[in-house]
Design an enzyme around this catalytic site. Structure first.
Site, PDB file in Angstrom:
ATOM      1  CG  HIS A  72      -2.119  -0.856   1.068  1.00  0.00           C
ATOM      2  ND1 HIS A  72      -3.297  -0.635   1.748  1.00  0.00           N
ATOM      3  CD2 HIS A  72      -2.332  -1.949   0.295  1.00  0.00           C
ATOM      4  CE1 HIS A  72      -4.190  -1.554   1.406  1.00  0.00           C
ATOM      5  NE2 HIS A  72      -3.618  -2.365   0.534  1.00  0.00           N
ATOM      6  CE1 TYR A 200      -6.470   4.456  10.744  1.00  0.00           C
ATOM      7  CE2 TYR A 200      -5.744   4.521   8.454  1.00  0.00           C
ATOM      8  CZ  TYR A 200      -5.608   4.027   9.738  1.00  0.00           C
ATOM      9  OH  TYR A 200      -4.631   3.111  10.021  1.00  0.00           O
ATOM     10  N   PRO A 292      -4.895   1.473  18.501  1.00  0.00           N
ATOM     11  CG  PRO A 292      -6.777   0.240  17.921  1.00  0.00           C
ATOM     12  CD  PRO A 292      -6.139   0.938  19.081  1.00  0.00           C
ATOM     13  CE  LYS A 296       3.240   4.209  13.338  1.00  0.00           C
ATOM     14  NZ  LYS A 296       3.728   3.725  12.065  1.00  0.00           N
ATOM     15  CE1 TYR A 383      -1.645   4.537   9.202  1.00  0.00           C
ATOM     16  CE2 TYR A 383      -0.538   3.337   7.443  1.00  0.00           C
ATOM     17  CZ  TYR A 383      -1.606   3.474   8.314  1.00  0.00           C
ATOM     18  OH  TYR A 383      -2.627   2.554   8.310  1.00  0.00           O
TER      19      TYR A 383
END
Length: 392
Positions: A72, A200, A292, A296, A383
């Site tokens: 991704h 998200y 979450p 991480k 990220y």
């Protein structure tokens, strides 16, 4: 029994450390209180930082991951003003891999079985002795027989509720914690993901996350009250609520189906300091928990493993035990940055019972970080994962 490193816990961090040590010739024994079936049944994260991926390759267990993992290069943040893609590849030159923690654990278990290194499942009454200032020893029961394992070092990879951190005298350790006033209701289903990348979502009804494990298996989450019970959430109720929180174009193409796993997880941030106590080293969830939201948890455990592995190489193979002296310092520097990012992502995306000022600040954060190159780069860098710091 004798070994160089006793590893407490056969989750992915304990198995990965054991595999790395075995490959470089450092003897190790793994003790796990549950059955292997129970360990594999735990459904966890599925987003792997590039550093974790490279460590799996170094451990020689990446064949299935490289073949089945989904690369991704970005993900989407959706707010009331629209959708904003974070192009990690363009911003950082790196990407993440979507590959479930269950698959990671399965790959590592297979490697342990193939190399024949000792592992004891259903080891009970595990006790750690003399790790502060003596010759460490671990005693345990296995199949009704008492065992004593002498070792040079102990790696506590047994999670938040494990025996390793609990064995440390209370006056030698300090804990930092934040408990969030909501949880995540998660659903796993064999339906195609609603989008090719993670999405998200911040919605007035609450946070939502559209994730996946493969092209045919999806993982969805909803922010929920801690007073909720998973039995109260039928599949129909879940899909109806998820659709209400999704942007209209995603809701229109959402494919629903029966779930085969559903659970509610509370959210917390937790760090224990330090992470070394004589010859005992805490690793992963034994030392830290993150919400979450930032993906991480498993990745932080991996960076701990990286640091401890290289420290143990120096101590056991090169005659430099001082390489372990900075373990806690190096790990905690990265941990607190990941804790900050996970806390920030949680604050950015969830609905809090907040005053109007805090709500406006949240909106300003959403706008700033998604409308500037600097803001998007900051999100992308965190990220994909901050670099691992070498032990020198």
């Amino acid at each position: 029994m004798k070994t160089q490193v006793a590893i407490i816990g056969a989750g992915p961090s304990g198995l990965l450390l054991g595999q790395l040590l075995h490959r470089c010739g450092i003897d190790n024994v793994i003790l796990e209180r549950h059955t292997s079936e129970y360990v594999l049944s735990r459904v966890r994260a599925g987003v792997l930082e590039y550093g974790f991926v490279e460590l799996m390759r170094e451990a020689g267990v990446s064949e299935h991951m490289d073949r089945q993992g989904l690369d991704h290069e970005g993900f989407t943040l959706a707010f009331q003003d629209g959708r904003h893609r974070v192009d990690m590849k363009a911003l950082t030159g790196k990407s993440v891999l979507v590959y479930g923690q269950t698959e990671v654990t399965h790959d590592l278990m297979n490697a342990r079985r193939e190399n024949g290194a000792p592992i004891y499942y259903e080891a009970t009454d595990v006790q750690l002795h003399d790790f502060l200032d003596g010759k460490p020893k671990v005693t345990f029961l296995h199949q009704g027989e008492q065992h004593s394992l002498e070792c040079d070092y102990i790696a506590g990879c047994d999670g938040f509720h494990g025996v390793s951190r609990k064995s440390v005298p209370v006056d030698r350790i300090q804990s930092f914690e934040r408990v969030y006033p909501f949880g995540w209701l998660g659903l796993l289903t064999d339906t195609p993901p609603v989008e090719e990348e993670l999405v998200y979502i911040h919605n007035p009804r609450g946070f939502a996350l559209c994730s996946m494990r493969s092209h045919t298996r999806s993982r969805y989450y909803l922010q929920c009250s801690l007073a909720e019970h998973v039995e109260e959430w039928s599949d129909d109720r879940f899909w109806t609520e998820l659709s209400a929180r999704l942007p209209a174009d995603l809701a229109a193409k959402l494919q629903t189906g029966p779930s085969f796993e559903k659970s509610i997880a509370p959210l917390r941030s937790f760090v224990a300091e330090p992470m070394r106590f004589g010859r005992l080293f805490l690793v992963g969830d034994a030392a830290h928990i993150v919400p979450p939201t930032g993906a991480k948890g498993l990745n932080l455990a991996s960076s701990d493993v990286y640091t401890l592995y290289h420290g143990l190489r120096g101590a056991c193979l090169e005659g430099h035990p001082e390489r372990l002296d900075r373990y806690s310092e190096i790990c905690l520097r990265r941990i607190w940055k990941a804790e900050r990012f996970s806390w920030w992502m949680t604050s950015l995306l969830h609905v809090f019972d907040s005053d109007p000022f805090s709500q406006r600040i949240q909106r300003a954060e959403q706008d700033y970080y998604t409308s500037t190159q600097a803001g998007l780069t900051t999100i992308a860098e965190n990220y994909v994962g901050l670099p691992y710091e070498p032990v020198v």
